[in-house]
Design an enzyme around this catalytic site. Structure first.
Site, mmCIF file in Angstrom:
data_model
loop_
_atom_site.group_PDB
_atom_site.id
_atom_site.type_symbol
_atom_site.label_atom_id
_atom_site.label_comp_id
_atom_site.label_asym_id
_atom_site.label_seq_id
_atom_site.Cartn_x
_atom_site.Cartn_y
_atom_site.Cartn_z
ATOM 1 N N VAL A 2 0.846 -1.195 0.000
ATOM 2 C CA VAL A 2 0.000 0.000 0.000
ATOM 3 C C VAL A 2 0.884 1.248 0.000
ATOM 4 O O VAL A 2 1.702 1.446 0.903
ATOM 5 C CB VAL A 2 -0.941 0.019 1.213
ATOM 6 C CG1 VAL A 2 -1.811 1.278 1.189
ATOM 7 C CG2 VAL A 2 -1.824 -1.228 1.226
ATOM 8 N N LYS A 3 0.699 2.052 -1.016
ATOM 9 C CA LYS A 3 1.511 3.254 -1.193
ATOM 10 C C LYS A 3 0.784 4.442 -0.551
ATOM 11 O O LYS A 3 -0.338 4.779 -0.942
ATOM 12 C CB LYS A 3 1.734 3.493 -2.685
ATOM 13 C CG LYS A 3 2.911 4.382 -3.042
ATOM 14 C CD LYS A 3 3.098 4.352 -4.552
ATOM 15 C CE LYS A 3 4.275 5.198 -5.002
ATOM 16 N NZ LYS A 3 4.383 5.203 -6.483
#
Length: 217
Positions: A86-87
């Site tokens: 997850v960025k």
């Protein structure tokens, strides 16, 4: 140093994968839009396709900017495939969300990092990766590679486990310099990766070899 390709283009991902040196993929909303990927369902399907092509981390960026939005969206992204990272943007609520993800065994990539102070916060929150944008730093007449080296030195001194992921790579020279500076990962467009193959002396040498080979037939 691991190589990630920074794109949402499936053909480019396949070409980089077929080179045998690809370790992962990074994407963002801009790269998705560039490929004409719009809508939640289409984005999810595209991430699935990427994850099926690459046996490594695939960074998928959230759109939200509040803690609640980031966590809710991040949970959905992480559920798409085991390779999803997850960025999360380097903002106050982003750091809070990274800590939540860390506590819940979800890998994260802290993006839009432009200072060592920001990188320290990301590491303290437990980010899996931190992404300093060296090309954009260079655009402001500062030294992006120097920031990579500074962060690497701090992480080594403090024993932080977060990996330094050099982002906003513009040239093959950036890649080499980041390797020298101790970056764990670089993410870059396909042309920058292919640029590492090129050298005029290689071309001249190959031409001579081929010419000499003709005389041996």
């Amino acid at each position: 140093m691991k190589f990630f390709i920074d794109t949402a283009n499936l053909d480019q991902i396949k070409e980089a994968h077929d080179l045998g040196i690809l370790d992962g993929v990074t994407t963002n909303p801009s790269l998705m839009a560039k490929e004409g990927i719009k809508g939640h369902d289409a984005i999810v399907e595209h991430y699935k396709k990427i994850c099926e092509m690459v046996d490594g981390p695939v960074s998928a960026e959230v759109f939200g900017t509040t803690f609640e939005e980031i966590v809710e969206e991040g949970k959905k992204l992480a559920a798409i495939h085991k390779n999803i990272v997850v960025k999360v943007p380097m903002i106050k609520d982003g750091i809070k969300a990274i800590k939540w993800f860390t506590d819940n065994d979800i890998q994260t990539n802290c993006t839009l990092v432009f200072s060592a102070g920001q990188a320290i916060l990301a590491a303290k929150a437990g980010a899996t990766y931190v992404s300093p944008f060296i090309g954009r730093i260079d655009d402001g007449n500062w030294d992006g590679v120097a920031l990579i080296e500074q962060i690497v030195n701090i992480y080594n001194a403090q024993g932080y486990m977060t990996e330094v992921l050099a982002a906003s790579i513009r040239t093959p020279l950036h890649i080499v310099k980041c390797a020298e500076a101790g970056a764990d990962v670089c993410t870059c467009p396909l042309p920058s990766i292919l640029g590492l193959l090129k050298h005029p002396l290689t071309d001249l040498g190959l031409a001579q070899f081929l010419k000499d080979a003709e005389t041996m037939k």
